[in-house]
Enzyme design. Structure first.
Site, PDB file in Angstrom:
ATOM      1  N   LYS A  90       2.555 149.861  28.001  1.00 56.70           N
ATOM      2  CA  LYS A  90       3.779 150.587  28.915  1.00 56.70           C
ATOM      3  C   LYS A  90       5.249 149.572  28.839  1.00 56.70           C
ATOM      4  CE  LYS A  90       4.643 153.120  33.325  1.00 56.70           C
ATOM      5  NZ  LYS A  90       4.841 153.423  34.494  1.00 56.70           N
ATOM      6  N   SER A 176       4.751 157.998  34.365  1.00 58.74           N
ATOM      7  CA  SER A 176       5.652 157.692  34.310  1.00 58.74           C
ATOM      8  C   SER A 176       5.020 157.068  32.902  1.00 58.74           C
ATOM      9  CB  SER A 176       6.397 156.918  35.724  1.00 58.74           C
ATOM     10  OG  SER A 176       5.899 155.389  35.310  1.00 58.74           O
ATOM     11  N   SER A 200       1.076 158.533  37.635  1.00 57.00           N
ATOM     12  CA  SER A 200       1.731 158.026  36.379  1.00 57.00           C
ATOM     13  C   SER A 200       0.665 157.108  35.414  1.00 57.00           C
ATOM     14  CB  SER A 200       3.142 157.052  36.551  1.00 57.00           C
ATOM     15  OG  SER A 200       3.397 157.372  37.076  1.00 57.00           O
TER      16      SER A 200
HETATM   17  N1  GLN Z   1       5.835 160.100  40.195  1.00 56.91           N
HETATM   18  C1  GLN Z   1       5.714 159.340  41.143  1.00 56.91           C
HETATM   19  C2  GLN Z   1       7.273 158.970  41.249  1.00 56.91           C
HETATM   20  O1  GLN Z   1       7.912 158.944  40.451  1.00 56.91           O
HETATM   21  C3  GLN Z   1       4.729 158.138  40.595  1.00 56.91           C
HETATM   22  C4  GLN Z   1       5.156 157.744  39.472  1.00 56.91           C
HETATM   23  C5  GLN Z   1       4.052 156.331  39.655  1.00 56.91           C
HETATM   24  O2  GLN Z   1       3.165 157.046  39.391  1.00 56.91           O
HETATM   25  N2  GLN Z   1       5.283 155.492  38.552  1.00 56.91           N
HETATM   26  O3  GLN Z   1       7.252 157.885  41.997  1.00 56.91           O
END
Ligand code: GLN
Length: 509
Positions: A90, A176, A200
């Site tokens: 990532k 994400s 994420s």
């Molecule tokens: N969807 C959550 C957010 O927008 C978690 C994101 C993540 O785990 N990086 O913060």
């Protein structure tokens, strides 16, 4: 129950779609070379990568060179399980692109964190996770697209455009870490690393039909991970089998002296912990995880998975985590608060993008105004507000108190059961654009994953069938540092259910 035949009876999948377990046997038998594996992934990236928008940078030359080295090591009898296996990272992990004198390294990959504000940034060092994977002989293919600073649940917040789900390209892969999840689902890499702050890794694994594990906070070092919310962020693997995830976790886990939040506890042999049965286990089903608004097809698949685990001999008990519905509010105070502090460093001077204004204050304001996307700005404003004098006690302090409560509830329940089983996400993959206008609807995606980060516990998502032709994920949540049991349950389920062989329509040569 199982709708697909066990892998042994299924026709052989194209090379790029097989598991690490399958291809490493072939590597060791010298029936396959690492160069062929890297080429198979690069061909998939060339065929589908642009359409799916999975990669932000690919280092093909360096990958092929590393594969040639791996082939020599394999020929010499080197037995490291990840030797010669191509993977993706990532783009929130820094990759070394400068030499000791600060000069660009040939083939060095940029690091963007999915943001324009890191435009032109080159890192002088690599992350701990990448260092460990290199030492394990794995081969880095490139950096995957992600939501800007890992803020999002659909990968629509990347400054480099949305990622498409290989199961249905009009839908999101989850976020994400959507680029990593989609790349593994589409056969562009044998495994990938993501980060999970509120879901994420598990949520995109669920929406993309693969396995994704968020380890216990502190199990894997955050060194070299661009920070979003430091008390929640955790690195973890995506792969196409639970056994593969166990192998990768074994390679990246462990104490890192350069990271004071990594914990110094022994790393078990996770592959050996996969016993293939759950007969001696007591599993809790938290009733609050079947949240209002959950799609019926998701609930049906998860309930069927729970029934199967019971048939396999696990004792299933209903449990209650009454503060689950406070998770979202708690997370959306703590995460933005930490983000607002972490993102203060992007000022148009120290890293990446600069608006180039001569006046310092104007340059700060313009660089941040032009460099950050709308979701990141929203989080910075929320976090700054929650931390400001007069509001700190009402919001931030309160959220920390609720955090303690949520953690205590988990600890209590996990004294009576070996692990918890629940849905990963209330929905399957949704259409690109369907939730972008409604941040609250988008935030609901993580209702079943956020509490696990708040409590710092390990959780895995594994495919448990399809609903409307799209993958559904089963979440297994464990005690702190008990990734072994979490993986053992997911593996026993995967073997019995046969969903380990689910592949999207892109899986053909
Ligand atoms: N969807 C959550 C957010 O927008 C978690 C994101 C993540 O785990 N990086 O913060």
């Amino acid at each position: 129950m199982a709708t697909s035949p066990p892998a042994s009876e299924a026709p052989a999948l194209p090379l790029a779609d097989r598991t690490i377990g399958e291809v490493s046997d072939l590597l060791r038998a010298r029936k396959l070379s690492s160069v062929e594996l890297v080429r198979a992934c690069l061909e998939r990236i060339a065929r589908d990568g642009e359409r799916l928008n999975t990669f932000l940078a690919v280092g093909d030359e360096a990958a092929l060179e590393a594969a040639r080295d791996a082939d020599r090591a394999l020929a010499a009898g080197d037995e490291r399980p990840l030797l010669g296996i191509p993977y993706a990272l990532k783009d929130i992990f820094v990759t070394k692109a400068l030499d000791e004198a600060g000069q660009p390294l040939p083939g060095g990959l940029p690091t963007t964190a999915g943001s324009k504000i890191l435009d032109g940034y080159r890192s002088p060092y690599a992350s701990s996770a990448e260092d460990r994977l290199r030492a394990a002989g794995a081969i880095l293919l490139g950096k995957t697209n992600c939501d800007e600073f890992a803020m999002g649940s659909s990968n629509e917040n990347s400054a480099f455009g949305a990622v498409h789900n290989p199961w249905d390209e009009s839908t999101v892969p989850g976020g994400s870490s959507g680029g990593s999840a989609a790349a593994v689902a589409a056969g562009e890499a044998f495994f990938a690393l993501g980060t999970d702050t509120g879901g994420s890794i598990r949520q995109p694994a669920s929406l993309s039909g693969i396995i994704g594990l968020k380890p216990t906070y502190g199990r894997v070092s955050r060194y070299g991970m661009v920070a979003f919310a430091s008390s929640l962020d955790q690195c973890g693997p995506f792969a196409r089998s639970v056994r593969d995830v166990a192998l990768v976790l074994g390679a990246v886990a462990g104490h890192e002296p350069r990271d004071s939040t990594s914990v110094d506890t022994p790393v078990p042999n996770y592959a050996e912990a996969l016993k293939g049965h759950v007969r001696d286990l007591r599993l809790g089903v938290p009733r609050e995880y079947f949240v209002a608004g959950m799609e019926p097809g998701v609930e049906k698949a998860v309930r069927a998975a729970i029934d199967l685990l019971e048939e396999l001999g696990a004792e299933i008990v209903e449990v209650s985590l009454p503060s689950t519905d406070k998770g979202l509010a708690t997370y959306y105070i703590i995460a933005p608060a930490e983000a607002s502090a972490n993102l203060a460093r992007y000022d148009g001077v120290k890293y990446g993008y600069s608006a180039g204004d001569d006046d310092l204050l104007t340059n700060y304001l313009r660089s941040r105004g032009q460099g950050f996307g709308p979701e990141v700005k929203r989080r910075i404003m929320l976090g700054t507000y929650a931390l400001s004098a007069g509001y700190y006690d009402a919001y931030y302090l309160k959220a920390q108190q609720v955090r303690t409560l949520i953690k205590a509830e988990f600890d209590d329940v996990l004294e009576g059961v070996d692990a918890l089983i629940a849905p990963t996400s209330p929905s399957v993959a949704f259409e690109i654009g369907a939730k972008t206008q409604d941040p609250l609807l988008m935030y609901l995606n993580d209702a079943c994953t956020l509490p696990v980060n708040i409590a710092g516990l390990p959780g895995v998502s594994a495919p448990c069938g399809l609903s409307d032709g799209l993958p559904v994920g089963l979440q297994v949540i464990g005690r702190a540092f008990d990734e072994a049991t979490v993986l053992r349950i997911a593996d026993a389920y995967e073997q019995a259910a046969g969903f380990g062989s689910l592949r999207p329509p892109t899986a053909h040569d």
